[in-house]
Design an enzyme around this catalytic site. Structure first.
Site, PDB file in Angstrom:
ATOM      1  N   THR A  86       0.876  -1.188   0.000  1.00 15.27           N
ATOM      2  CA  THR A  86       0.000   0.000   0.000  1.00 15.27           C
ATOM      3  C   THR A  86       0.910   1.234   0.000  1.00 15.27           C
ATOM      4  O   THR A  86       0.956   1.973   0.979  1.00 15.27           O
ATOM      5  CB  THR A  86      -0.924   0.024   1.245  1.00 15.27           C
ATOM      6  OG1 THR A  86      -0.133  -0.251   2.413  1.00 15.27           O
ATOM      7  CG2 THR A  86      -2.021  -0.989   1.142  1.00 15.27           C
ATOM      8  N   THR A 122      -1.295  -2.523   5.543  1.00 17.57           N
ATOM      9  CA  THR A 122      -1.659  -1.323   6.306  1.00 17.57           C
ATOM     10  C   THR A 122      -2.540  -0.449   5.419  1.00 17.57           C
ATOM     11  O   THR A 122      -2.093  -0.006   4.359  1.00 17.57           O
ATOM     12  CB  THR A 122      -0.381  -0.565   6.711  1.00 17.57           C
ATOM     13  OG1 THR A 122       0.463  -1.488   7.411  1.00 17.57           O
ATOM     14  CG2 THR A 122      -0.707   0.629   7.585  1.00 17.57           C
ATOM     15  N   GLU A 152      -0.501  -6.132  10.604  1.00 17.16           N
ATOM     16  CA  GLU A 152       0.796  -6.753  10.889  1.00 17.16           C
ATOM     17  C   GLU A 152       1.721  -5.732  11.545  1.00 17.16           C
ATOM     18  O   GLU A 152       1.818  -4.595  11.091  1.00 17.16           O
ATOM     19  CB  GLU A 152       1.403  -7.247   9.565  1.00 17.16           C
ATOM     20  CG  GLU A 152       2.755  -7.881   9.699  1.00 17.16           C
ATOM     21  CD  GLU A 152       2.750  -9.061  10.658  1.00 17.16           C
ATOM     22  OE1 GLU A 152       2.009 -10.019  10.410  1.00 17.16           O
ATOM     23  OE2 GLU A 152       3.473  -9.013  11.675  1.00 17.16           O
ATOM     24  N   ARG A 155       8.681  -6.144  12.533  1.00 22.55           N
ATOM     25  CA  ARG A 155       9.763  -5.207  12.217  1.00 22.55           C
ATOM     26  C   ARG A 155      10.725  -5.903  11.267  1.00 22.55           C
ATOM     27  O   ARG A 155      11.142  -7.036  11.549  1.00 22.55           O
ATOM     28  CB  ARG A 155      10.532  -4.826  13.490  1.00 22.55           C
ATOM     29  CG  ARG A 155       9.713  -4.120  14.539  1.00 22.55           C
ATOM     30  CD  ARG A 155      10.388  -4.225  15.900  1.00 22.55           C
ATOM     31  NE  ARG A 155      10.537  -5.617  16.307  1.00 22.55           N
ATOM     32  CZ  ARG A 155      11.310  -6.047  17.307  1.00 22.55           C
ATOM     33  NH1 ARG A 155      12.023  -5.202  18.006  1.00 22.55           N
ATOM     34  NH2 ARG A 155      11.384  -7.337  17.612  1.00 22.55           N
ATOM     35  N   LYS A 218      -2.800   0.055  13.717  1.00 20.42           N
ATOM     36  CA  LYS A 218      -1.522  -0.042  12.988  1.00 20.42           C
ATOM     37  C   LYS A 218      -0.933   1.344  12.684  1.00 20.42           C
ATOM     38  O   LYS A 218       0.230   1.612  12.974  1.00 20.42           O
ATOM     39  CB  LYS A 218      -1.748  -0.833  11.690  1.00 20.42           C
ATOM     40  CG  LYS A 218      -0.561  -0.874  10.770  1.00 20.42           C
ATOM     41  CD  LYS A 218       0.602  -1.614  11.383  1.00 20.42           C
ATOM     42  CE  LYS A 218       1.875  -1.353  10.607  1.00 20.42           C
ATOM     43  NZ  LYS A 218       3.050  -1.944  11.232  1.00 20.42           N
ATOM     44  N   LEU A 264      14.299   6.787  20.882  1.00 17.51           N
ATOM     45  CA  LEU A 264      14.738   8.145  21.230  1.00 17.51           C
ATOM     46  C   LEU A 264      16.201   8.338  20.831  1.00 17.51           C
ATOM     47  O   LEU A 264      16.944   9.031  21.529  1.00 17.51           O
ATOM     48  CB  LEU A 264      14.571   8.387  22.732  1.00 17.51           C
ATOM     49  CG  LEU A 264      13.144   8.683  23.222  1.00 17.51           C
ATOM     50  CD1 LEU A 264      13.143   8.955  24.720  1.00 17.51           C
ATOM     51  CD2 LEU A 264      12.524   9.862  22.472  1.00 17.51           C
ATOM     52  N   GLY A 271      12.814   6.107   8.100  1.00 18.30           N
ATOM     53  CA  GLY A 271      12.547   5.910   6.675  1.00 18.30           C
ATOM     54  C   GLY A 271      11.916   4.551   6.498  1.00 18.30           C
ATOM     55  O   GLY A 271      11.259   4.046   7.414  1.00 18.30           O
ATOM     56  N   CYS A 274       7.380   1.875   5.620  1.00  9.17           N
ATOM     57  CA  CYS A 274       6.197   1.979   6.486  1.00  9.17           C
ATOM     58  C   CYS A 274       6.020   3.356   7.117  1.00  9.17           C
ATOM     59  O   CYS A 274       5.084   4.071   6.776  1.00  9.17           O
ATOM     60  CB  CYS A 274       6.235   0.904   7.561  1.00  9.17           C
ATOM     61  SG  CYS A 274       5.984  -0.750   6.877  1.00  9.17           S
ATOM     62  N   LYS A 337      17.494   0.754   7.804  1.00 12.89           N
ATOM     63  CA  LYS A 337      17.903   0.351   9.144  1.00 12.89           C
ATOM     64  C   LYS A 337      18.750  -0.905   9.030  1.00 12.89           C
ATOM     65  O   LYS A 337      18.733  -1.580   7.985  1.00 12.89           O
ATOM     66  CB  LYS A 337      16.694   0.121  10.036  1.00 12.89           C
ATOM     67  CG  LYS A 337      15.839  -1.065   9.672  1.00 12.89           C
ATOM     68  CD  LYS A 337      14.875  -1.266  10.826  1.00 12.89           C
ATOM     69  CE  LYS A 337      13.958  -2.430  10.646  1.00 12.89           C
ATOM     70  NZ  LYS A 337      13.108  -2.666  11.789  1.00 12.89           N
TER      71      LYS A 337
HETATM   72  N1  LIG Z   1       7.608  -4.419   5.460  1.00 15.71           N
HETATM   73  C1  LIG Z   1       7.217  -4.316   6.710  1.00 15.71           C
HETATM   74  O1  LIG Z   1       8.021  -4.277   7.664  1.00 15.71           O
HETATM   75  C2  LIG Z   1       5.753  -4.226   7.040  1.00 15.71           C
HETATM   76  C3  LIG Z   1       5.358  -4.358   8.381  1.00 15.71           C
HETATM   77  C4  LIG Z   1       3.998  -4.255   8.673  1.00 15.71           C
HETATM   78  C5  LIG Z   1       3.078  -3.963   7.679  1.00 15.71           C
HETATM   79  N2  LIG Z   1       3.515  -3.819   6.388  1.00 15.71           N
HETATM   80  C6  LIG Z   1       2.509  -3.530   5.370  1.00 15.71           C
HETATM   81  O2  LIG Z   1       2.386  -4.703   4.575  1.00 15.71           O
HETATM   82  C7  LIG Z   1       2.103  -4.382   3.228  1.00 15.71           C
HETATM   83  C8  LIG Z   1       3.147  -5.017   2.321  1.00 15.71           C
HETATM   84  O3  LIG Z   1       4.405  -4.452   2.640  1.00 15.71           O
HETATM   85  P1  LIG Z   1       5.759  -5.106   2.129  1.00 15.71           P
HETATM   86  O4  LIG Z   1       6.857  -4.323   2.770  1.00 15.71           O
HETATM   87  O5  LIG Z   1       5.732  -6.595   2.286  1.00 15.71           O
HETATM   88  O6  LIG Z   1       5.663  -4.749   0.561  1.00 15.71           O
HETATM   89  P2  LIG Z   1       6.457  -5.403  -0.659  1.00 15.71           P
HETATM   90  O7  LIG Z   1       6.469  -4.396  -1.719  1.00 15.71           O
HETATM   91  O8  LIG Z   1       7.736  -6.009  -0.168  1.00 15.71           O
HETATM   92  O9  LIG Z   1       5.524  -6.625  -1.103  1.00 15.71           O
HETATM   93  C9  LIG Z   1       4.306  -6.494  -1.766  1.00 15.71           C
HETATM   94  C10 LIG Z   1       4.154  -7.675  -2.715  1.00 15.71           C
HETATM   95  O10 LIG Z   1       2.836  -7.686  -3.253  1.00 15.71           O
HETATM   96  C11 LIG Z   1       2.907  -8.120  -4.587  1.00 15.71           C
HETATM   97  N3  LIG Z   1       1.666  -7.755  -5.286  1.00 15.71           N
HETATM   98  C12 LIG Z   1       1.256  -6.536  -5.725  1.00 15.71           C
HETATM   99  N4  LIG Z   1       0.033  -6.628  -6.288  1.00 15.71           N
HETATM  100  C13 LIG Z   1      -0.343  -7.909  -6.176  1.00 15.71           C
HETATM  101  C14 LIG Z   1      -1.514  -8.632  -6.541  1.00 15.71           C
HETATM  102  N5  LIG Z   1      -2.565  -8.025  -7.123  1.00 15.71           N
HETATM  103  N6  LIG Z   1      -1.555  -9.951  -6.292  1.00 15.71           N
HETATM  104  C15 LIG Z   1      -0.527 -10.588  -5.696  1.00 15.71           C
HETATM  105  N7  LIG Z   1       0.598  -9.962  -5.318  1.00 15.71           N
HETATM  106  C16 LIG Z   1       0.695  -8.652  -5.558  1.00 15.71           C
HETATM  107  C17 LIG Z   1       4.158  -7.449  -5.115  1.00 15.71           C
HETATM  108  O11 LIG Z   1       4.632  -8.061  -6.285  1.00 15.71           O
HETATM  109  C18 LIG Z   1       5.095  -7.616  -3.921  1.00 15.71           C
HETATM  110  O12 LIG Z   1       5.832  -8.814  -3.994  1.00 15.71           O
HETATM  111  C19 LIG Z   1       2.050  -2.850   3.180  1.00 15.71           C
HETATM  112  O13 LIG Z   1       0.732  -2.438   3.375  1.00 15.71           O
HETATM  113  C20 LIG Z   1       2.891  -2.452   4.377  1.00 15.71           C
HETATM  114  O14 LIG Z   1       2.549  -1.175   4.859  1.00 15.71           O
HETATM  115  C21 LIG Z   1       4.816  -3.950   6.050  1.00 15.71           C
END
Ligand SMILES: NC(=O)c1ccc[n+]([C@@H]2O[C@H](COP(=O)([O-])OP(=O)(O)OC[C@H]3O[C@@H](n4cnc5c(N)ncnc54)[C@H](O)[C@@H]3O)[C@@H](O)[C@H]2O)c1
Length: 448
Positions: A86, A122, A152, A155, A218, A264, A271, A274, A337
């Site tokens: 997202t 998210t 979710e 980290r 979240k 802190l 960055g 998220c 990070k």
């Molecule tokens: N990365 C984190 O630490 C973390 C932690 C908590 C929440 N989130 C949330 O989780 C979500 C995903 O984050 P991320 O970091 O894993 O992103 P990411 O970009 O690593 O992964 C997203 C995946 O979704 C796939 N995708 C996109 N459209 C699709 C579809 N229509 N069908 C199937 N797959 C599809 C992409 O190819 C990609 O592999 C976000 O909303 C983010 O805010 C991430």
């Protein structure tokens, strides 16, 4: 249980493997064929400690498999987790919901039997209610698709542990007009309780609530973390002017248990994929709801954060006598990070790119993120070791606090650089040890 995880990025790949570790049969789904091929071969497409071992183990037994086929997923899963991205919209601050909408629509259409969709991405508050409607209208007639929201909190760098043993789990359900879960939502809750039976037995708090609260938990958590970082960084701007020690200040206020010492650490700021986009999306959503004022302070949090990057660049310019043209600069770190190779909205990479655009010859080394960084900014000079980055450098910047950098020997590094000047962008080095080794030591939050 049989489940799918749709979107196999940082969140989804980890979740899929963790669900297999809990004893479930898992099918990971992604639109990116290259990612699916790697995962199917037991290779994690990104750096996450401990994930590759678990993936290998469960790919070998067939407990986790990967596909690009929604048809296969719809026939296979009783529960479908949604973990697609997202990101921030290109032309604004709101979250881009295209991927979530598409995933929910496609899996609902492909469902061959009653199932639960559990959103983990998210999302802006209000999304789950809309997506439940989308699921119902997309599913074949006679097939009941119930949607829950299960945000979710993992980290990066601790993703496996956080997924298997989270500090809490949240489940958002559809409520009726009387403010109670609908009967379909209650049935979906029972399914999720079965999915997470191990965690529930271990006593991990499981907060069951309505959609809006679950969605907000979240973004509220991430906003609060961002506030803590920008708070200490705002105070940095004061100590940079009047003197004082920002680390001691943080230690002293952090000992108050109502405040706490975590998040802190003064430095180049937050960055990643998220925090920055989540605070912007929350503000954008508040604005859509006519509540601009409520979260206006988050704009300030964002500004403080971005000012740290500019300040760090200006510090380097000052140390180079006012111009970066032709200077050689070592940048240590590109990931947002340590223990991650994620360079999305990374302060380290942003600063490196700005230094380069101002004429510096930037040599950058990150223990894991060189390849991702090079995709984003191909024109920087990426080198394969710390020694190669610092050799001949006029200024050295530590921008991601990898252990390799925290443990650097100041005397050894001094023997390699052109000029022994270091900017500690994360406040992790011992100033006295570096000064004793002949360095001009600068850090964010110190007066220079
Ligand atoms: N990365 C984190 O630490 C973390 C932690 C908590 C929440 N989130 C949330 O989780 C979500 C995903 O984050 P991320 O970091 O894993 O992103 P990411 O970009 O690593 O992964 C997203 C995946 O979704 C796939 N995708 C996109 N459209 C699709 C579809 N229509 N069908 C199937 N797959 C599809 C992409 O190819 C990609 O592999 C976000 O909303 C983010 O805010 C991430």
């Amino acid at each position: 249980m049989r489940m799918t995880v749709i979107g196999t990025g940082y969140l989804g790949a980890t979740h899929a493997v963790a669900m297999a570790e809990l004893g479930h049969e898992v099918l990971g789904v992604d639109v990116d064929q290259a990612k699916i091929d790697l995962l199917s071969a037991g290779q994690v497409p990104f750096h996450e400690p401990g994930l590759s071992e678990l993936l290998g183990k469960h790919v070998a037994t067939g407990a986790v498999r990967f596909t690009t086929s929604y048809e296969e997923a719809g026939a296979f899963g009783d529960v479908h987790f949604i973990g697609v991205g997202t990101p921030q919209k290109r032309n604004g601050h709101a979250a881009d919901m295209t991927y979530v909408d598409s995933a929910v629509e496609q899996i609902s259409r492909a469902a061959t039997h009653d199932c639960v969709i559990a959103g983990k991405s998210t999302v802006p508050v209000g999304s789950a209610a809309r997506l439940q409607e989308l699921a119902l209208t997309s599913a074949p007639s006679g097939t009941r698709v119930s949607l829950v929201w299960n945000p979710e909190f993992l980290r990066e760098g601790h993703a496996v542990e956080d997924t298997l043993r989270p500090d809490r789990m949240v489940l958002g359900l559809e409520y009726d007009d009387a403010g109670r879960p609908t009967s379909a939502a209650q049935a979906a809750e029972a399914v999720l309780r079965e999915v997470y039976a191990h965690q529930l037995e271990a006593g991990i708090p499981f907060i069951v609530t309505d959609y809006a609260t679950a969605e907000l938990v979240k973004v509220a958590a991430n906003s609060f973390l961002a506030i803590k970082i920008s708070f200490i960084n705002a105070l940095s701007e004061i100590t940079e002017t009047v003197g004082g020690d920002i680390r001691t200040l943080a230690d002293a206020i952090g000992l108050d248990e109502r405040i706490g010492r975590k998040f802190l650490n003064a430095g180049v700021g937050f960055g990643g994929g998220c925090l920055p986009k989540d605070i912007r999306a929350l503000r954008a959503r508040a604005s859509e709801l006519g509540l601009d004022q409520s979260l206006r302070f988050l704009a300030e949090v964002d500004d403080i954060n971005l000012r740290r990057r500019e300040y760090t660049v200006q510090l380097a310019v000052q140390e180079c006598g006012g111009s970066l043209h032709g200077t050689q600069i070592a940048v240590l770190g590109a990931a947002f990070k340590p223990e991650s190779d994620d360079v999305r909205d990374s302060p380290a990479l942003d600063i490196a790119a700005r230094l380069h655009s101002m004429g510096a010859d930037v040599r950058l080394y990150d223990p894991q993120a060189n390849a991702n960084a090079a995709q984003r900014y191909p024109r920087l000079d990426y080198v394969a070791s710390l020694d190669a980055a610092v050799t001949g450098a006029q200024v050295t910047l530590l921008l991601t606090e990898w252990r390799e950098f925290r443990d650097m020997d100041p005397r050894h590094v001094a023997s390699l650089v052109g000029t022994p000047t270091i900017i500690d962008g994360r406040n992790v080095l011992d100033p006295a040890a570096w000064q004793d080794a002949g360095w001009r030591y600068l850090a964010l939050g110190r007066r220079h």
